[in-house]
Scaffold this motif. Structure first.
Motif, PDB file in Angstrom:
ATOM      1  N   PHE A  15       0.827  -1.209   0.000  1.00 62.54           N
ATOM      2  CA  PHE A  15       0.000   0.000   0.000  1.00 62.54           C
ATOM      3  C   PHE A  15       0.861   1.260   0.000  1.00 62.54           C
ATOM      4  N   GLU A  67     -11.457  -5.818  11.596  1.00 68.29           N
ATOM      5  CA  GLU A  67     -10.338  -5.313  10.788  1.00 68.29           C
ATOM      6  C   GLU A  67     -10.358  -5.823   9.351  1.00 68.29           C
ATOM      7  N   MET A  71     -10.759  -3.676   6.013  1.00 69.71           N
ATOM      8  CA  MET A  71      -9.697  -3.619   5.013  1.00 69.71           C
ATOM      9  C   MET A  71     -10.239  -3.842   3.617  1.00 69.71           C
ATOM     10  N   ALA A  74     -11.999  -0.717   2.581  1.00 65.11           N
ATOM     11  CA  ALA A  74     -11.041   0.340   2.275  1.00 65.11           C
ATOM     12  C   ALA A  74     -10.394   0.122   0.916  1.00 65.11           C
ATOM     13  N   THR A  75     -10.034  -1.138   0.620  1.00 66.12           N
ATOM     14  CA  THR A  75      -9.419  -1.436  -0.676  1.00 66.12           C
ATOM     15  C   THR A  75     -10.369  -1.115  -1.815  1.00 66.12           C
ATOM     16  N   GLY A 104     -10.482   6.309   2.269  1.00 62.77           N
ATOM     17  CA  GLY A 104     -10.084   4.900   2.212  1.00 62.77           C
ATOM     18  C   GLY A 104      -8.819   4.633   2.998  1.00 62.77           C
ATOM     19  N   TRP A 105      -7.864   5.552   2.902  1.00 64.42           N
ATOM     20  CA  TRP A 105      -6.622   5.397   3.662  1.00 64.42           C
ATOM     21  C   TRP A 105      -6.876   5.453   5.162  1.00 64.42           C
ATOM     22  N   TRP A 108      -8.041   2.006   6.180  1.00 69.93           N
ATOM     23  CA  TRP A 108      -6.976   1.009   6.075  1.00 69.93           C
ATOM     24  C   TRP A 108      -5.965   1.168   7.205  1.00 69.93           C
ATOM     25  N   ARG A 112      -5.276  -1.538  10.508  1.00 74.64           N
ATOM     26  CA  ARG A 112      -3.979  -2.149  10.805  1.00 74.64           C
ATOM     27  C   ARG A 112      -3.496  -1.764  12.210  1.00 74.64           C
ATOM     28  N   ALA A 167      -2.633  -2.083  -4.222  1.00 77.73           N
ATOM     29  CA  ALA A 167      -3.673  -2.116  -3.194  1.00 77.73           C
ATOM     30  C   ALA A 167      -4.430  -3.436  -3.246  1.00 77.73           C
ATOM     31  N   TRP A 171      -4.484  -6.518  -0.434  1.00 79.86           N
ATOM     32  CA  TRP A 171      -5.718  -7.116   0.098  1.00 79.86           C
ATOM     33  C   TRP A 171      -5.740  -8.625  -0.139  1.00 79.86           C
TER      34      TRP A 171
END
Length: 390
Positions: A15, A67, A71, A74-75, A104-105, A108, A112, A167, A171
């Motif tokens: 990413f 999570e 994720m 977000a991807t 989106g970031w 993500w 994490r 990205a 994922w």
């Protein structure tokens, strides 16, 4: 920490390389689509603003769906935004896509951070999160090189295609590799934002403010150092070389810093981080050559390197078990205010007191942040959450 190599660090590197490929061409893409220089600057800022605006909703989302699902969401959001960047007919649509990319970031990064906070015990957390910060730095360093190759082959769109591919690859790594900590991660309890702020107001008003000061210093050097270099007659290549030296020093420190953080406490790295950054800013107005400005830049690089992962680590330390995602959403918002507001602070002080004095004002913010960390952070090996309660 070995268990995090594939589940956290490899996806984070992919990413970050993608992000590093895109960031240098955002302003160029905006101007190609008809934006003025001033509007292009705003477009560049919109990604960070999107991240900041979505920090709290990201915490709520991670708290509700976990999570891995966050994720995936977000991807998908990043991929849609990046395709939109390629297909944008004008600068306004492109600006909206950059804002969505920032959202989106936010999801993500928070997913994490929440995951590592849950699975790493406190005595390893500094190393785990400083390594995550180091991986992001390495990715952002490699990304422009990869992006340059893609641009040579396919124009500016090539950089966005690199981010899309990496990205999705990140994922796919996440969903294809079994999670060794799947049974040890408890379900999240969603807490209202008002309750999080009320329960942890002392943390946000002390360590959170100091983290925001650190954000101001980190982004202000990107503006002040090049402008001062121009003031003393350096060309763009010389300024780029200064940043290369500074970044190289910065990237080498992340693991030793994490080890020091775990052994000697967060205060042992957070305070020197801000002190050295402040000294670097205080030195800038007294530099008059490429060598002296490079020395100030390297000093800033050492200071910034000492802070590798420190904001994430402090957030993880203070976050209440079972409701980490909700807390971390607010924590990231508080710390991201400094990142988003740094350019505004630099611009305002330059306009009011001039470039050299502006560097001094930023240095003073660093000293203030160091003082807050010195008082607010507990001694080595104490639990910050326990310190907050007492």
């Amino acid at each position: 920490m070995r268990s995090l190599v594939v589940t956290v660090y490899l996806p984070a590197l992919l990413f970050a390389v993608g992000q590093g490929a895109v960031i240098p061409v955002v302003a160029l893409t905006a101007t190609d689509l008809g934006a003025t220089a001033a509007m292009a600057t705003v477009v560049v800022a919109l990604r960070g603003i999107g991240t900041m605006v979505f920090d709290v909703p990201a915490g709520s989302l991670v708290g509700r769906i976990g999570e891995r699902r966050a994720m995936a969401a977000a991807t998908a959001l990043l991929a849609v935004a990046l395709v939109g960047c390629i297909l944008s007919p004008n600068a306004y649509v492109f600006a909206a896509c950059m804002f969505v990319m920032g959202c989106g970031w936010a999801v993500w990064l928070l997913a994490r951070l929440s995951y590592v906070s849950e699975v790493m015990p406190m005595h390893l957390r500094g190393r785990a999160l400083s390594t995550l910060g180091g991986v992001q730095r390495i990715g952002n360093f490699i990304g422009p090189l990869v992006g340059a190759g893609a641009i040579a082959l396919g124009g500016l769109d090539g950089a966005y295609l690199v981010h899309i591919v990496l990205a999705v690859a990140g994922w796919l790594v996440l969903v294809s590799v079994p999670d060794p900590h799947a049974t040890s991660v408890p379900p999240h309890a969603h807490l209202p934002v008002a309750q999080v702020v009320r329960s942890h107001r002392h943390v946000f008003a002390t360590a959170g403010v100091a983290a925001a000061c650190l954000g101001v210093l980190r982004v202000s050097r990107i503006a002040i150092v090049p402008l001062w270099g121009e003031r003393i007659g350096l060309d763009a290549a010389q300024v780029s070389l200064i940043f290369s030296f500074s970044s190289a020093v910065d990237m080498t420190l992340f693991y030793p810093v994490g080890l020091a953080s775990d052994r000697f406490g967060r205060r042992a790295v957070a305070v020197p981080c801000l002190v050295l950054l402040a000294l670097g800013f205080a030195w800038v107005p007294f530099t008059d050559s490429v060598a002296t400005l490079a020395a100030a830049g390297v000093l800033m690089g050492i200071g910034n390197g000492l802070g590798s992962g420190i904001v994430m680590t402090l957030g993880a330390d203070y976050a209440p078990p079972g409701a980490r995602a909700s807390f971390l959403g607010v924590w990231r918002l508080v710390s991201d205010v400094g990142q988003a507001g740094g350019p505004l602070v630099a611009a305002a002080t330059i306009g009011l007191v001039g470039l050299g004095a502006s560097s001094g004002v930023v240095a003073a913010l660093g000293v203030a942040g160091a003082g807050i960390f010195l008082v607010a952070l507990p001694p080595a090996h104490d639990d910050p959450e326990q310190a907050e309660r007492t």
